[in-house]
Design a protein around this motif. Sequence first.
Motif, PDB file in Angstrom:
ATOM      1  N   GLU A  70       0.828  -1.208   0.000  1.00  0.00           N
ATOM      2  CA  GLU A  70       0.000   0.000   0.000  1.00  0.00           C
ATOM      3  C   GLU A  70       0.862   1.257   0.000  1.00  0.00           C
ATOM      4  O   GLU A  70       0.550   2.237  -0.686  1.00  0.00           O
ATOM      5  N   GLN A  71       1.974   1.245   0.745  1.00  0.00           N
ATOM      6  CA  GLN A  71       2.880   2.397   0.726  1.00  0.00           C
ATOM      7  C   GLN A  71       3.496   2.570  -0.665  1.00  0.00           C
ATOM      8  O   GLN A  71       3.647   3.693  -1.148  1.00  0.00           O
ATOM      9  N   THR A  72       3.839   1.454  -1.285  1.00  0.00           N
ATOM     10  CA  THR A  72       4.373   1.503  -2.643  1.00  0.00           C
ATOM     11  C   THR A  72       3.350   2.113  -3.590  1.00  0.00           C
ATOM     12  O   THR A  72       3.676   2.969  -4.433  1.00  0.00           O
ATOM     13  N   ALA A  73       2.090   1.697  -3.443  1.00  0.00           N
ATOM     14  CA  ALA A  73       1.028   2.235  -4.297  1.00  0.00           C
ATOM     15  C   ALA A  73       0.864   3.735  -4.089  1.00  0.00           C
ATOM     16  O   ALA A  73       0.687   4.499  -5.049  1.00  0.00           O
ATOM     17  N   GLN A  74       0.931   4.183  -2.838  1.00  0.00           N
ATOM     18  CA  GLN A  74       0.799   5.617  -2.555  1.00  0.00           C
ATOM     19  C   GLN A  74       1.913   6.410  -3.223  1.00  0.00           C
ATOM     20  O   GLN A  74       1.678   7.486  -3.787  1.00  0.00           O
ATOM     21  N   SER A  75       3.142   5.881  -3.185  1.00  0.00           N
ATOM     22  CA  SER A  75       4.262   6.586  -3.814  1.00  0.00           C
ATOM     23  C   SER A  75       4.076   6.662  -5.329  1.00  0.00           C
ATOM     24  O   SER A  75       4.299   7.715  -5.945  1.00  0.00           O
ATOM     25  N   LEU A  76       3.657   5.573  -5.942  1.00  0.00           N
ATOM     26  CA  LEU A  76       3.476   5.565  -7.398  1.00  0.00           C
ATOM     27  C   LEU A  76       2.324   6.484  -7.807  1.00  0.00           C
ATOM     28  O   LEU A  76       2.406   7.179  -8.828  1.00  0.00           O
ATOM     29  N   VAL A 106       4.451  -5.064 -13.323  1.00  0.00           N
ATOM     30  CA  VAL A 106       3.966  -5.688 -12.093  1.00  0.00           C
ATOM     31  C   VAL A 106       5.074  -5.623 -11.050  1.00  0.00           C
ATOM     32  O   VAL A 106       6.214  -6.045 -11.298  1.00  0.00           O
ATOM     33  N   LEU A 107       4.742  -5.086  -9.881  1.00  0.00           N
ATOM     34  CA  LEU A 107       5.656  -5.080  -8.741  1.00  0.00           C
ATOM     35  C   LEU A 107       5.149  -6.105  -7.726  1.00  0.00           C
ATOM     36  O   LEU A 107       3.962  -6.121  -7.393  1.00  0.00           O
ATOM     37  N   LEU A 195      11.382   3.415  -7.037  1.00  0.00           N
ATOM     38  CA  LEU A 195      10.042   3.925  -7.331  1.00  0.00           C
ATOM     39  C   LEU A 195      10.124   5.341  -7.891  1.00  0.00           C
ATOM     40  O   LEU A 195       9.377   5.706  -8.806  1.00  0.00           O
ATOM     41  N   SER A 196      11.039   6.137  -7.358  1.00  0.00           N
ATOM     42  CA  SER A 196      11.230   7.500  -7.874  1.00  0.00           C
ATOM     43  C   SER A 196      11.663   7.467  -9.332  1.00  0.00           C
ATOM     44  O   SER A 196      11.162   8.233 -10.162  1.00  0.00           O
ATOM     45  N   LEU A 197      12.593   6.562  -9.648  1.00  0.00           N
ATOM     46  CA  LEU A 197      13.034   6.447 -11.037  1.00  0.00           C
ATOM     47  C   LEU A 197      11.896   5.965 -11.927  1.00  0.00           C
ATOM     48  O   LEU A 197      11.771   6.406 -13.074  1.00  0.00           O
ATOM     49  N   LEU A 198      11.056   5.092 -11.404  1.00  0.00           N
ATOM     50  CA  LEU A 198       9.947   4.558 -12.178  1.00  0.00           C
ATOM     51  C   LEU A 198       8.933   5.639 -12.525  1.00  0.00           C
ATOM     52  O   LEU A 198       8.382   5.677 -13.625  1.00  0.00           O
TER      53      LEU A 198
END
Length: 465
Positions: A70-76, A106-107, A195-198
Motif C-alpha cells: 500500500e505504501q508503494t502504491a501511494q508513492s506511485l 507488475v511489482l 520507485l522515484s526512477l519509475l
Amino acid sequence: MSPTRLFAAACVVAVWLLLCLWAWRRARRHQASQARALAALSLNADGGSDSDAVLIAYASQTGYAEALAEQTAQSLRAGGLTVHVASLGQLDVARLSGQSPAYRRVLFVVSTYGEGDPPDAAAAFASQMQAAPSRALAGVQVAVLALGDSEYTRFCGFGHQLNDWLHAQGATPLFDMVEVDNGDPAALRHWQHHLSLLTGRSDLPDWQAPDYEPWRLAARTLQNPGSAGGPCYLLTLTPPAHGKPSWLAGDIAEIGPRLERGGPMQAHREYSIASLPEEGAIDLLVRQMPGADGGLGVGSGWLTQVAQVGDQIDLRVRTNRNFHAPDDGRPMILVGNGTGLAGLRALIKARRAAGHRRNWLIFGERNAAHDAFCRADIDVWKADGTLERVDTVYSRDQAQRRYVQHVLREQADALRAWVADGAAIYVCGSLQGMASGVDAALQDVLGDDALQALLHAGRYRRDVY
C-alpha cells in the motif's frame, strides 16, 4: 457495586465495543479493497481497463507485506501513475501472461514464511508457477521486494524463487530484486529510490525521517571538459570529526540535497561510493542531470553547483550487500558505463588492496578525448597489474555506435574462458540501454541456463539505476 466500579466497568465495555467496531470497519475496508482489486483484475484481463496501470501484487503472512504494498502504491500514485493492488492469492498465472498481458508492469511485495515457503495465501499461486508454460511472461516488466529474516537459512527464499521464475518466464526486470532483512529501513529506502526512477519524480517523500551525518565537500573536479554529455564531477567528501565511518566497496552514499544553501532538505538521492574507508573520504562520481523544470536535477544540482567546497553535505551510508566484492581471489569481469565507473572503481581498489589481480574492466562512454573518467587511476592499475585486461569503448568515436555489450559479443571466447575459470561478473551503470544490453549479450554468449547458474551462485551481480 459502587458507582466507581460501575463507571469503570462501563468504560471497559465501551472500549471493547469501540475495538470491535474498529476491527469490523477495518475488515470491511479490507474486503472492499480486495473486491475492488479483483474487479480491476477481471476488467484488465478482458481488455477493458488501462493496461498502462501498474499492478502491485503482495504475499503477506502477518500483514507487513500488504502494508508495504500500500505504501508503494501511494508513492506511485503520488508520481502520477495508475495503480492496482491485489493479493497474490487473487492472481493466477493466466491473468499475468498471454500475448497481450493485462498488465505490462507488475511489482511484487512478498514475504517468506519459515524456511523459504510462500505465505499461506500465496501457496496456490506458487503451485501454478511449477506448471506455467515457458516464456509466459515475455513482454511484462517486473520487480520484486523480498521480505525476510537473515537468521533463517533460506533468507528471502520465496522472493528468490519468485524472482527466478519471473526471469525464466521471460519477464524483463524494471530493476533488480531488493532484499529486506527484518524491515531494514536502508533497503526500503533503496526500493523507494527505484520507485522515484519509475515515476520520473525525484521529489517523492521518504517513508522514514532521514538520519544523516554532517560530512563536508572537500573537493570537486570536472572529469570531462568539452564533453558532448553533461558535466561529470569527481567529488571528495570528508566525514564528521567524531568517529570513523566504515563501508565496503559496493556500498551506497545517500545524500540529503537542498535546492539552495541553507534551504530545507529534499528527498534522498543515491550514489555509488567510489573510494575505500582507508582513504579517509568518500568519493562520488556525479553527472549533472536535467530536472523536470529545465534546470539541474535536485541531487546533481546540489552536489555539482549549489553546494560550495567546505559546505556541509548531509550523508548516510547504505550497505549494498549484493554488490560487495568476492571474498576470494576469483577472476572478476567489471562492466560499466558513465558514472557507473564509481562503483567499479571502489571494487578495483578493494581487489588491489587484497592482492587479487585477475581483473578485466570493460568501460564505455561517449568520446575518448573528453570522457575518459579517472584515466590516471586506470593507467596506474594497468601498469601495476591490478587490471589484467582493459577494454574501453567510446560510442561516438566512429560512425557506427558501439557500446560495452558489443565488446562482450566481440570477445565471446575470452568471456567464456574467464567464466570457465570461475569469474564473477559485476555490472554498474545505467539500467536503460546498458544493463539490458549487457544482459542480452551475456545470454547470447553464455546461454540462459549458464547465466541463471551464475546468478544463483552470486557470480552475476548488478548495481544499475
